[in-house]
Design an enzyme around this catalytic site. Structure first.
Site, PDB file in Angstrom:
ATOM      1  CB  THR A 118     -56.006 -26.209  39.805  1.00 56.25           C
ATOM      2  OG1 THR A 118     -55.294 -24.968  39.751  1.00 56.25           O
ATOM      3  CG2 THR A 118     -56.089 -26.807  38.406  1.00 56.25           C
ATOM      4  CG  ASP A 119     -56.530 -28.319  44.881  1.00 57.54           C
ATOM      5  OD1 ASP A 119     -55.491 -28.497  44.207  1.00 57.54           O
ATOM      6  OD2 ASP A 119     -57.130 -29.258  45.427  1.00 57.54           O
ATOM      7  CG  PHE A 120     -53.080 -26.401  47.916  1.00 56.08           C
ATOM      8  CD1 PHE A 120     -52.055 -27.298  48.195  1.00 56.08           C
ATOM      9  CD2 PHE A 120     -54.356 -26.692  48.385  1.00 56.08           C
ATOM     10  CE1 PHE A 120     -52.290 -28.454  48.926  1.00 56.08           C
ATOM     11  CE2 PHE A 120     -54.597 -27.848  49.119  1.00 56.08           C
ATOM     12  CZ  PHE A 120     -53.562 -28.727  49.400  1.00 56.08           C
ATOM     13  CB  SER A 121     -52.551 -30.143  45.078  1.00 52.48           C
ATOM     14  OG  SER A 121     -53.794 -30.442  44.473  1.00 52.48           O
TER      15      SER A 121
END
Length: 132
Positions: A15-18
């Protein structure tokens, strides 16, 4: 040929930061789906390499329709749409339950491990056509 299904769990590293899956991670999921599709047909990369053949992705068209999130359990489906002497065309889909999140059209080609194109052995083409 029937549709092959392979489960994928989403981890933090995907995943990314979100908390959504980073777009490049989908490439890994599609690759795993193709590898398990081949394995279920009795085709193993190491055996192909021993014969001097490997697969390479020639082209890939991806349509991102929805986001996968951390902890999701997804299904990667793979189905053959066309074969030729050197090419294998596939449709791959990533679903969460029955919701389609991502679709990819993939063209894979056979190459010689020493370089250059290779013909797919007839026995492999038959397996892709469901004649095994």
């Amino acid at each position: 040929m029937t549709i092959h299904a392979f489960p994928v769990r989403i981890y933090y590293e995907d995943t990314d930061f979100s908390g959504n899956v980073y777009h490049a991670a989908y490439l890994k999921f599609f690759e795993r789906g193709r590898t398990e599709f081949l394995r279920d047909l009795g085709i193993h990369h190491f055996e192909l390499i021993e014969k001097g053949i490997a697969f390479a992705v020639r082209s890939m068209e991806i349509d991102f329709l929805g986001a996968a999130r951390i902890d999701d359990l997804l299904t990667v489906t793979t189905e053959v749409t066309d074969t030729s002497g050197v090419r294998l065309s596939l449709k791959q889909t990533i679903l969460r339950d029955q919701t389609v999140l991502t679709i990819a059209k993939v063209v894979v080609v056979a190459i010689k491990t020493s370089g250059g194109p290779a013909r797919l052995p007839a026995e492999l083409r038959a397996r892709f056509a469901g004649d095994h």
